[in-house]
Design a protein around this motif. Structure first.
Motif, short mmCIF file in Angstrom:
data_model
loop_
_atom_site.label_atom_id
_atom_site.label_comp_id
_atom_site.label_asym_id
_atom_site.label_seq_id
_atom_site.Cartn_x
_atom_site.Cartn_y
_atom_site.Cartn_z
N ASP A 112 39.97 6.25 142.53
CA ASP A 112 40.78 5.64 141.47
C ASP A 112 41.52 6.68 140.66
O ASP A 112 42.72 6.60 140.46
N GLN A 113 40.75 7.65 140.21
CA GLN A 113 41.29 8.69 139.35
C GLN A 113 42.35 9.51 140.06
O GLN A 113 43.40 9.81 139.50
N MET A 114 42.06 9.85 141.31
CA MET A 114 42.99 10.66 142.08
C MET A 114 44.30 9.93 142.31
O MET A 114 45.37 10.49 142.24
N GLN B 30 41.29 17.90 147.09
CA GLN B 30 39.87 17.70 146.83
C GLN B 30 39.30 16.65 147.77
O GLN B 30 40.05 15.92 148.42
N LYS B 31 38.01 16.62 147.87
CA LYS B 31 37.35 15.62 148.69
C LYS B 31 37.51 14.27 148.05
O LYS B 31 37.45 14.14 146.84
N MET B 32 37.72 13.24 148.88
CA MET B 32 37.80 11.94 148.24
C MET B 32 36.52 11.15 148.47
O MET B 32 35.81 11.34 149.45
N GLY C 145 50.93 -1.48 141.80
CA GLY C 145 50.63 -1.07 143.17
C GLY C 145 49.17 -0.70 143.31
O GLY C 145 48.50 -1.04 144.27
N HIS C 146 48.69 -0.02 142.30
CA HIS C 146 47.30 0.39 142.29
C HIS C 146 46.38 -0.84 142.30
O HIS C 146 45.43 -0.91 143.05
N GLY C 147 46.72 -1.82 141.48
CA GLY C 147 45.93 -3.04 141.43
C GLY C 147 45.93 -3.75 142.77
O GLY C 147 44.91 -4.27 143.21
N CYS C 148 47.08 -3.71 143.40
CA CYS C 148 47.23 -4.33 144.70
C CYS C 148 46.29 -3.70 145.73
O CYS C 148 45.63 -4.38 146.49
N PHE C 149 46.26 -2.40 145.68
CA PHE C 149 45.40 -1.67 146.61
C PHE C 149 43.94 -2.02 146.37
O PHE C 149 43.19 -2.26 147.31
#
Ligand SMILES: [Zn+2]
Length: 101
Positions: free
Chosen positions: A64-66, A56-58, A4-8
């Motif tokens: 990515d990390q968040m 936290q601020k994005m 899913g992350h890759g998709c995003f």
């Protein structure tokens, strides 16, 4: 979650390479992924909601990390992205309508 992350990311990437007209809200910026997700005041409310969840601020460096830090963070980020992209598509349609008149 990983796929899913890759998709995003793929989506972001594609969005970035689309023809970016200037943002209707901030004429000095082009309406690319980075601008709409991280800077544009049009999405302040959505962004604040997300930052409340993430606590936290994005930004482009931390996103990515968040996103992979927890399921909650991932879901909040996805729904933020979906929201933003949906609204962008709507406003594109509006603009197209105005032009054709
Ligand atoms: Zn803008």
């Amino acid at each position: 979650m990983v796929s899913g992350h890759g998709c995003f990311r793929a989506y972001l990437h594609r969005f970035k390479h689309e023809d970016s007209p200037e943002c209707p809200f901030c004429p000095e910026f082009s309406e690319d992924a980075e601008h709409v997700f991280f800077t544009c005041p049009r999405f302040d409310i959505e962004r604040r909601t997300l930052e409340n969840v993430l606590k936290q601020k994005m930004g482009p460096d931390t996103l990515d990390q968040m996103m992979v830090s927890s399921k909650t963070a991932w879901e909040a980020t996805s729904s933020f992205a979906t929201d933003v992209l949906q609204q962008l598509r709507c406003s594109e349609r509006e603009r197209a309508k105005t032009r054709s008149k």
